[in-house]
Scaffold this active site. Structure first.
Site, PDB file in Angstrom:
ATOM      1  CD  GLN A   1      -1.450   2.415   2.242  1.00  0.00           C
ATOM      2  OE1 GLN A   1      -0.945   1.970   3.325  1.00  0.00           O
ATOM      3  NE2 GLN A   1      -1.556   3.514   2.019  1.00  0.00           N
TER       4      GLN A   1
ATOM      5  N   GLY B   1      -7.108  -4.380  11.586  1.00  0.00           N
ATOM      6  CA  GLY B   1      -5.853  -3.572  11.850  1.00  0.00           C
ATOM      7  C   GLY B   1      -5.497  -3.630  13.290  1.00  0.00           C
TER       8      GLY B   1
ATOM      9  CG  HIS C   1      -7.715   5.234   7.633  1.00  0.00           C
ATOM     10  ND1 HIS C   1      -7.424   5.195   6.225  1.00  0.00           N
ATOM     11  CD2 HIS C   1      -6.751   5.243   8.210  1.00  0.00           C
ATOM     12  CE1 HIS C   1      -6.051   5.045   6.176  1.00  0.00           C
ATOM     13  NE2 HIS C   1      -5.575   5.224   7.452  1.00  0.00           N
TER      14      HIS C   1
ATOM     15  CE  LYS D   1      -7.417  -0.241   4.698  1.00  0.00           C
ATOM     16  NZ  LYS D   1      -7.350   0.847   5.209  1.00  0.00           N
TER      17      LYS D   1
ATOM     18  CG  ASP E   1     -11.032  -1.874   7.288  1.00  0.00           C
ATOM     19  OD1 ASP E   1     -11.940  -0.874   7.326  1.00  0.00           O
ATOM     20  OD2 ASP E   1      -9.923  -1.646   6.888  1.00  0.00           O
TER      21      ASP E   1
ATOM     22  NE  ARG F   1      -5.372   5.706  12.564  1.00  0.00           N
ATOM     23  CZ  ARG F   1      -4.306   5.744  13.638  1.00  0.00           C
ATOM     24  NH1 ARG F   1      -5.021   5.294  14.627  1.00  0.00           N
ATOM     25  NH2 ARG F   1      -3.424   6.166  13.516  1.00  0.00           N
TER      26      ARG F   1
HETATM   27  C1  LIG Z   1      -2.519   2.743  14.112  1.00  0.00           C
HETATM   28  C2  LIG Z   1      -2.985   2.587  12.695  1.00  0.00           C
HETATM   29  C3  LIG Z   1      -2.293   2.936  11.476  1.00  0.00           C
HETATM   30  C4  LIG Z   1      -2.926   2.720  10.209  1.00  0.00           C
HETATM   31  N1  LIG Z   1      -2.270   3.150   9.189  1.00  0.00           N
HETATM   32  C5  LIG Z   1      -2.875   2.909   7.814  1.00  0.00           C
HETATM   33  C6  LIG Z   1      -1.889   3.259   6.737  1.00  0.00           C
HETATM   34  O1  LIG Z   1      -1.041   3.410   6.841  1.00  0.00           O
HETATM   35  N2  LIG Z   1      -2.734   2.905   5.311  1.00  0.00           N
HETATM   36  C7  LIG Z   1      -4.064   2.448   5.513  1.00  0.00           C
HETATM   37  O2  LIG Z   1      -4.537   2.349   4.469  1.00  0.00           O
HETATM   38  N3  LIG Z   1      -4.633   2.290   6.325  1.00  0.00           N
HETATM   39  C8  LIG Z   1      -4.037   2.393   7.752  1.00  0.00           C
HETATM   40  N4  LIG Z   1      -4.937   2.239   8.943  1.00  0.00           N
HETATM   41  C9  LIG Z   1      -6.214   1.810   8.684  1.00  0.00           C
HETATM   42  C10 LIG Z   1      -6.164   0.307   8.356  1.00  0.00           C
HETATM   43  O3  LIG Z   1      -5.673  -0.132   7.461  1.00  0.00           O
HETATM   44  C11 LIG Z   1      -7.604  -0.080   8.781  1.00  0.00           C
HETATM   45  O4  LIG Z   1      -8.400   0.273   7.801  1.00  0.00           O
HETATM   46  C12 LIG Z   1      -8.351   0.015  10.028  1.00  0.00           C
HETATM   47  O5  LIG Z   1      -7.424  -0.222  11.509  1.00  0.00           O
HETATM   48  C13 LIG Z   1      -9.197  -1.246  10.375  1.00  0.00           C
HETATM   49  O6  LIG Z   1      -9.849  -0.756  11.542  1.00  0.00           O
HETATM   50  P1  LIG Z   1      -9.482  -1.722  12.943  1.00  0.00           P
HETATM   51  O7  LIG Z   1      -8.362  -1.240  13.400  1.00  0.00           O
HETATM   52  O8  LIG Z   1     -10.802  -1.391  13.670  1.00  0.00           O
HETATM   53  O9  LIG Z   1      -9.661  -3.277  12.727  1.00  0.00           O
HETATM   54  C14 LIG Z   1      -4.306   2.485  10.098  1.00  0.00           C
HETATM   55  C15 LIG Z   1      -4.981   2.167  11.217  1.00  0.00           C
HETATM   56  C16 LIG Z   1      -4.486   2.185  12.572  1.00  0.00           C
HETATM   57  C17 LIG Z   1      -5.275   1.865  13.851  1.00  0.00           C
END
Ligand SMILES: Cc1cc2nc3c(=O)[nH]c(=O)nc-3n(C[C@H](O)[C@H](O)[C@H](O)COP(=O)(O)O)c2cc1C
Length: 398
Positions: free
Chosen positions: A134, A338, A284, A260, A315, A287
């Site tokens: 990614q 995640g 995300h 995504k 997700d 976030r």
């Molecule tokens: C600490 C953290 C860092 C993340 N960094 C990225 C990233 O660099 N790229 C991305 O596409 N998603 C990122 N995400 C989102 C995750 O890919 C994913 O969508 C999300 O964590 C799913 O939710 P969950 O943590 O409740 O399982 C991040 C999530 C967290 C918690």
């Protein structure tokens, strides 16, 4: 006699979360655990999953249960993918390699993000298994296209284009603690380091000893001639991206292309039209926009809109095997996780991440048995009740 760590003995993902909280400095734990602004979306992701109910069927032979699932022609051990997360190097020494290995052990795909410390070639080689890459799209999209070509040469099986982070996050707690880019060191960071010696010696000091620096971005191609001010400007996400960029990426990437970060069914259709091989319904992990709905709430609409043209992943908030089955019942081909594996990684490195996946596998298989199912393909909308279904049952019974 070999002893097992607390992480390897963890009983569920909540337990791993508690262990992670003890192990990590508070600012780092909060950064991974929190969402955006008031953390409404991150809480709602979990609540929306828990509000769905599964109805069991009885007296069926479930002695041979199989939770395997296919994606892009490959059979995997579970309908799970480890999501891209940019903090793995900080959470555990070479955390991205540990997560890739844990995914390979469980026979599920792992997604590596740009903003990690270990070069992508090393993660690809040492992690093994199925891996997707990614790239973060910065101001210089040519540099991103070069990074994508590097991922192709390194042998990644898929490319994940995250389309929901062209605007940065608003995480007030992180800002107050100096967890910005670049990071601002505060005396409180030192105090935290003293109070978390296992992380300080096992992760931070280990990088200082082996690499003479704290983790950085090994996979982002920042032109070396840039001044520090130019470098800071370069590392700003590109907020002018449009569907044209997706089409350019499609032209340059020969393997699976996964888009995504969509919530709207029309965006899922546009992604399929632009050549995506799969879409991930995601906010995300709560976030980005704190007012976002939970991805599980929009999953049925997206599944209906794409009508089987491409696989649909989802997700956000998945911490139980039953959560995973709810998504499959609503038409998801797989679930990205995640935080669940990040907690495991923080609590016990590769073995902790493996433990998170074992817990999820055992819960998926156990719940399948309790529901009267032997295969994921038997799981349909008929065993799932939404809050709306429950309300209409009540009205019908009056
Ligand atoms: C600490 C953290 C860092 C993340 N960094 C990225 C990233 O660099 N790229 C991305 O596409 N998603 C990122 N995400 C989102 C995750 O890919 C994913 O969508 C999300 O964590 C799913 O939710 P969950 O943590 O409740 O399982 C991040 C999530 C967290 C918690």
């Amino acid at each position: 006699m070999a002893t097992t760590s607390a992480a390897e003995r963890a009983v569920d993902i909540n337990h791993l979360r508690e262990l992670a909280q003890k192990r990590l400095p508070v600012a780092l734990f909060d950064n991974l655990d929190n969402g955006n602004e008031d953390d409404v979306a991150v809480r709602h992701n979990g609540e929306a999953l828990r509000a769905l109910k599964l109805v069991h069927r009885v007296l069926r032979d479930t002695s041979r249960r199989d939770a395997s699932a296919s994606l892009f022609g490959k059979r995997h051990g579970l309908p799970l993918v480890i999501a891209p997360t940019g903090v793995t190097s900080w959470i555990s020494y070479r955390g991205e390699v540990a997560l890739a290995r844990a995914a390979a052990t469980a026979n599920i795909p792992f997604v590596l993000t740009s903003t990690t410390n270990t070069p992508m070639e090393t993660v690809r080689k040492e992690g093994g298994g199925t891996q997707w890459y990614q790239p973060v799209v910065w101001q210089d999209t040519r540099a991103t296209l070069e990074e994508i070509d590097r991922a192709r040469r390194a042998g990644f099986d898929g490319l994940v284009l995250s389309v929901d982070t062209t605007i940065g996050f608003n995480q007030p707690r992180d800002k107050r603690r100096g967890l910005t880019f670049p990071m601002k060191f505060r005396p409180s960071h030192l105090i935290e380091a003293v109070h978390h010696p296992r992380w300080t010696f096992g992760t931070a000091c280990r990088y200082l000893l082996t690499e003479r620096r704290l983790p950085g971005f090994a996979n982002v191609t920042v032109p070396s001639a840039l001044t520090p001010a130019e470098r800071k400007r370069f590392l700003v996400r590109d907020d002018s991206l449009t569907w044209d960029f997706l089409r350019r990426v499609r032209d340059s990437w020969p393997h699976a292309l996964i888009v995504k970060g969509l919530l709207h069914p029309d965006d899922a259709l546009s992604a399929a039209d632009a050549g995506a091989d799969a879409v991930v319904v995601s906010n995300h992990g709560g976030r980005t926009i704190d007012a976002a709905p939970a991805p599980i709430e929009l999953l049925p609409e997206v599944v209906a809109a794409v009508g089987g043209r491409v696989p649909v992943l989802v997700d956000g908030g998945f911490t139980r095997g039953s959560d995973v089955l709810k998504a499959v019942a609503l038409g998801a081909d797989a679930v990205m996780i995640g935080r669940a594996t990040l907690y495991g990684l923080a609590a016990g490195g590769e073995l902790g991440a493996q433990r998170a996946l074992t817990i999820l596998r055992e819960e998926v298989e156990r719940t399948m048995g309790a529901l009267g199912l032997t295969r994921l393909s038997e799981l349909g909308r008929d065993v799932l009740l939404t809050p709306g279904d429950l309300a209409s049952l009540l009205v019908a019974a009056r």
